[in-house]
Write an enzyme that holds these catalytic residues in place. Structure first.
Site, PDB file in Angstrom:
ATOM      1  N   GLU A  42     135.347 -69.366  69.663  1.00 21.75           N
ATOM      2  CA  GLU A  42     135.784 -69.979  70.923  1.00 21.75           C
ATOM      3  C   GLU A  42     136.432 -68.930  71.829  1.00 21.75           C
ATOM      4  O   GLU A  42     136.165 -68.887  73.043  1.00 21.75           O
ATOM      5  CB  GLU A  42     136.773 -71.102  70.619  1.00 21.75           C
ATOM      6  CG  GLU A  42     137.395 -71.744  71.839  1.00 21.75           C
ATOM      7  CD  GLU A  42     138.673 -72.485  71.487  1.00 21.75           C
ATOM      8  OE1 GLU A  42     139.498 -72.672  72.397  1.00 21.75           O
ATOM      9  OE2 GLU A  42     138.842 -72.863  70.307  1.00 21.75           O
ATOM     10  N   ASP A  46     134.790 -68.051  75.434  1.00 22.27           N
ATOM     11  CA  ASP A  46     135.569 -68.249  76.656  1.00 22.27           C
ATOM     12  C   ASP A  46     135.469 -67.032  77.568  1.00 22.27           C
ATOM     13  O   ASP A  46     135.276 -67.157  78.791  1.00 22.27           O
ATOM     14  CB  ASP A  46     137.030 -68.525  76.282  1.00 22.27           C
ATOM     15  CG  ASP A  46     137.938 -68.598  77.488  1.00 22.27           C
ATOM     16  OD1 ASP A  46     137.892 -69.602  78.212  1.00 22.27           O
ATOM     17  OD2 ASP A  46     138.698 -67.639  77.720  1.00 22.27           O
ATOM     18  N   ASP A 115     135.959 -76.961  73.294  1.00 24.37           N
ATOM     19  CA  ASP A 115     136.108 -75.771  72.448  1.00 24.37           C
ATOM     20  C   ASP A 115     134.807 -75.447  71.717  1.00 24.37           C
ATOM     21  O   ASP A 115     134.458 -74.269  71.540  1.00 24.37           O
ATOM     22  CB  ASP A 115     137.227 -75.985  71.425  1.00 24.37           C
ATOM     23  CG  ASP A 115     138.609 -76.038  72.064  1.00 24.37           C
ATOM     24  OD1 ASP A 115     138.730 -75.676  73.253  1.00 24.37           O
ATOM     25  OD2 ASP A 115     139.561 -76.459  71.376  1.00 24.37           O
ATOM     26  N   GLU A 118     132.400 -73.502  73.960  1.00 26.41           N
ATOM     27  CA  GLU A 118     132.766 -72.083  74.040  1.00 26.41           C
ATOM     28  C   GLU A 118     132.434 -71.361  72.741  1.00 26.41           C
ATOM     29  O   GLU A 118     131.967 -70.204  72.767  1.00 26.41           O
ATOM     30  CB  GLU A 118     134.251 -71.949  74.364  1.00 26.41           C
ATOM     31  CG  GLU A 118     134.596 -72.412  75.772  1.00 26.41           C
ATOM     32  CD  GLU A 118     136.068 -72.271  76.097  1.00 26.41           C
ATOM     33  OE1 GLU A 118     136.385 -72.072  77.276  1.00 26.41           O
ATOM     34  OE2 GLU A 118     136.915 -72.364  75.162  1.00 26.41           O
TER      35      GLU A 118
END
Length: 226
Positions: A42, A46, A115, A118
């Protein structure tokens, strides 16, 4: 832990075939389910999402100010946008969750879904390279990038839906909380949004009523624009 259902089907939905399916499995694994969970992926995803969207906006809007670019990027990468992407992919059907999260409806919780998106981006990067990620993300975001415009404020989904309906002289949407689950400190709200132009209601699920209403409104907007 609930078994993952059909990974090849998910790959087709994502538009990417993993060489190493273990990466996809890890991306779908919440920390409540196993020690090898998706939080590191994640973190990676991101950053990749941010650079890809930043680059796309920079080239798409050569005259936009830094502030406008930042606001547009924030709109595109924020949690409720990622939740809508996750819902379109039906990621909740594939998540690995611990017993507690399963019982409390974690497969619908917007933070877990966002989440996971990502984390999948991070997994795809490790399985391929940045250019493959860029092309895939531009495909995922094609409609949103085509619609977004610079402005002082990026309006939220409820405001956009209200303005859309007012422009057509239609009645405003009706939002109703139809379910609340979980303990007081960790609740999940299910909100129903109804408008006259849609025969069926649309459901939004989130950790607050406001967020659930926003998710439902965004889904209604997408249906109206089809």
């Amino acid at each position: 832990m609930e078994p993952i259902k059909n990974l090849p089907r998910l790959c087709r939905t994502l538009g990417y075939e993993f060489k190493n399916l273990d990466l996809l499995t890890q991306a779908l694994t919440h920390r409540s389910a196993a020690n090898k969970h998706n939080e590191r992926l994640e973190f990676l995803g991101d950053s990749i999402l941010s650079i890809v969207i930043s680059d796309a906006l920079y080239h798409q809007f050569p005259k936009a100010t830094e502030g406008d670019l930042s606001r547009m990027r924030a709109t595109l990468v924020r949690g409720d946008t990622l939740t809508l992407i996750a819902q379109a992919f039906k990621l909740g059907d594939y998540l690995f969750l611990g017993p507690g999260e399963l019982k409390s409806g974690g497969f619908r919780r917007e933070s877990i879904l966002a989440d996971a998106v990502e984390a999948i981006i991070g997994a795809i990067y490790l399985d391929s390279d940045l250019e493959v990620c860029r092309q895939l993300l531009l495909n995922w975001y094609a409609e949103r990038l085509a619609e977004i415009q610079p402005g002082i404020n990026q309006k939220d989904a409820k405001t956009l839906l209200q303005e859309y309906l007012q422009g057509l002289k239609k009645p405003l949407p009706d939002y109703q909380v139809i379910n609340i689950e979980g303990d007081a400190h960790d609740q999940t709200f299910t909100v129903e949004c109804r408008i006259d132009d849609l025969s069926q209601s649309v459901i939004g699920v989130a950790s607050s009523r406001r967020k659930a209403e926003q998710i439902a409104a965004a889904q209604v907007l997408e249906l109206l624009k089809k």
